[in-house]
Motif scaffolding. Sequence first.
Motif, PDB file in Angstrom:
ATOM      1  N   LYS A 263      35.486  33.725  49.308  1.00  0.00           N
ATOM      2  CA  LYS A 263      34.934  32.831  48.283  1.00  0.00           C
ATOM      3  C   LYS A 263      34.123  33.609  47.256  1.00  0.00           C
ATOM      4  N   LEU A 264      33.369  34.611  47.706  1.00  0.00           N
ATOM      5  CA  LEU A 264      32.607  35.439  46.773  1.00  0.00           C
ATOM      6  C   LEU A 264      33.532  36.210  45.838  1.00  0.00           C
ATOM      7  N   GLU A 265      34.641  36.721  46.374  1.00  0.00           N
ATOM      8  CA  GLU A 265      35.613  37.429  45.536  1.00  0.00           C
ATOM      9  C   GLU A 265      36.175  36.489  44.474  1.00  0.00           C
ATOM     10  N   HIS A 266      36.497  35.249  44.873  1.00  0.00           N
ATOM     11  CA  HIS A 266      37.000  34.263  43.904  1.00  0.00           C
ATOM     12  C   HIS A 266      35.939  33.954  42.850  1.00  0.00           C
ATOM     13  N   PHE A 267      34.700  33.807  43.288  1.00  0.00           N
ATOM     14  CA  PHE A 267      33.593  33.541  42.368  1.00  0.00           C
ATOM     15  C   PHE A 267      33.483  34.666  41.337  1.00  0.00           C
TER      16      PHE A 267
ATOM     17  N   VAL B  36      36.381  34.513  38.868  1.00  0.00           N
ATOM     18  CA  VAL B  36      36.187  33.435  37.894  1.00  0.00           C
ATOM     19  C   VAL B  36      35.136  33.853  36.864  1.00  0.00           C
ATOM     20  N   ALA B  37      34.031  34.421  37.322  1.00  0.00           N
ATOM     21  CA  ALA B  37      32.976  34.865  36.409  1.00  0.00           C
ATOM     22  C   ALA B  37      33.508  35.937  35.454  1.00  0.00           C
ATOM     23  N   ASP B  38      34.286  36.884  35.976  1.00  0.00           N
ATOM     24  CA  ASP B  38      34.874  37.930  35.131  1.00  0.00           C
ATOM     25  C   ASP B  38      35.809  37.322  34.086  1.00  0.00           C
ATOM     26  N   THR B  39      36.611  36.353  34.495  1.00  0.00           N
ATOM     27  CA  THR B  39      37.541  35.698  33.564  1.00  0.00           C
ATOM     28  C   THR B  39      36.773  34.977  32.458  1.00  0.00           C
TER      29      THR B  39
END
Length: 155
Positions: free
Chosen positions: A122-126, A129-132
Amino acid sequence: MKDKTIDYILRATWQAVSRMYNEEAAKYGATMATGFVLLSIDKEKGTPSTTLGPKMGMEATSLTRTLKSMEEKGLIIRKKNPFDGRGVLIYLTELGKEKRELSKSTVLKFNNTVKQYVTEEKLEHFMEVADTINELIQNKNIFNQTDTINNETNH
């Protein structure tokens, strides 16, 4: 979450994090901004004052006020840059280095606590998303785009 926009969630979360850090920093007579500056200054070589603002995403006027306050408290000293006579290098004092370690442990405690409650996936996905979101903003792909999205939805 359905009714809340992405920007609302980001803003509300950041305000909560900011309030938490400021409450913690206040216990030591500091602010979140002070802690952020302490962590952004190279503790051995110093840091050019001109790179601090962009590095931290801080406006020049706010940074100037923060640096002045930090200098008055004995956390930093300013020295002429030997490689650029017009520039100034910011160095941590011994007290500044102590407070930097305190700031660092505070940030690590926050990170470690979140990691206890949120899976690595979940942290990797977060982070993705933040990078995007950051890329979309930096590349001006939100408000400066053509009407391709509208054209695609109208066909």
